[in-house]
Enzyme design. Sequence first.
Site: not given
Ligand code: 2M8
Length: 449
Positions: A169, A411
């Site tokens: 991100d 996370e």
């Molecule tokens: C995060 O990304 C999502 C968008 O795809 C978000 O910020 O809402 C990132 O850490 C990504 O690597 C991960 O796959 C996702 C879901 O855990 O969250």
Amino acid sequence: MRDSDSILSQAEAVLHGNDRGLYTIPAHGLYPHQWLWDSCFIALGWRHLAIERAKIEILSLLRGQWKNGMVPHMVFTSGSAYKRDRNIWRSWVSPFAPEDVTTSGITQPPMLAEAIVQLGEKMDLLDRRGWYRQVFPALLAFHEWLSAERDPHGEGLTLQIHPWETGLDNTPPWMAELHEHLLPWWIRALQKTGTEKLTGMFRRDTRFVPKAQRFSNVDALALYDTQRRLRRKAYDINRILDHSLFAIEDLTFNSILVRANENFLQIAKSIRADVPPELLKRVELTRASLEDLWDPFTEQYYSRDFTTHRLLKTPSIATLMPLYAGTISKERAALLVKSIENEHIFGPAYPVPSAPLNSAWFDPIRYWQGPTWFNTNWLIADGLRRYGYHDHAEALVEGSLELVRSGKFNEYYNPLSGEPLGAQNFSWTAAITRDWLRSHKEKHPDAKR
Ligand code: 2M8
């Protein structure tokens, strides 16, 4: 200190808590859908518990595959509660989107082939071949799409069109580009007057995680603005590139692709499936082209601008991903390992930070700009082993497991203090914990860990 059995059962409880039957959500509240690379890492945890459940995790991801072969980075949970999320993406604007499920319109690092092989390792030969045969057509279509659509000039490297495609991100190299060259005038105006703060009221993520641990308001606006532009072009790569939106040959994505290609060829060989000659050539080229991302002056790899071929010389966790690719020379690998050994770069108390400590971007609690993540540690530990750095890999795994001994599967974590950050009960942290502990036990049945 809790022993490994209790960590294992706590990790299992996290996975069960996030299990939605067909797939596992990353975490309650903040992430209520299915994500591509999350499910691949999550399947690594399920494979030790229930191989059939692990297969379902991957198969349900493939429900979202587009007719052109793209595996989208999100498959949405159905139901009226998530209408708003589906509406942000509106996958139906593309003729290639599937009819039965709604998805995002971009992809994520291609961890699919790795997950398929890792699941295969848990099966006997007959089952493994059956499993490979079952998923091969989808995997072939995905790799063909990556090569044809994301490498339009046949350079060997694929381009990414949104920071979300890297999985990292707000990672420094992408954010540096965004701030320097691509911030729309209206976001700059809001930033200048300080009024971007007001947009914070509309953010859903900061209801679940403290603001200081997520991306800034300006970054949030920019991420959503870029997403909206892609939607306006119906996720059609030709229309997107015509308007020279963001296009970067991302180091993490391409390092993972190099490895994914190897796994893909291994799968094809094992079931004696034909791989189109054009794709075979491209696989070779990708492996060689990763070296184009090397900068001899600073002695490290970087992402590259697709159009100008300028290296984006802002270091991040991506710097270490060529170890996972496994195709770089021993000499270059040794240079990368040195930066992990250095406590002022990638080697603080709880490695590996998502941005090096000596970077101006480093912030120990801000999302992908400093905290330590389990999935990137899994990739780096794997890469270290491939280059014979077994002690380094062990130390990295041990250090990561130390972070979950408190029973908190977050996370991400502060790399200086080990403080748990971001969403709680996070699926890939639990799954990778299980994978490390279980794989270790299988290899060393008498070991204490
Ligand atoms: C995060 O990304 C999502 C968008 O795809 C978000 O910020 O809402 C990132 O850490 C990504 O690597 C991960 O796959 C996702 C879901 O855990 O969250």
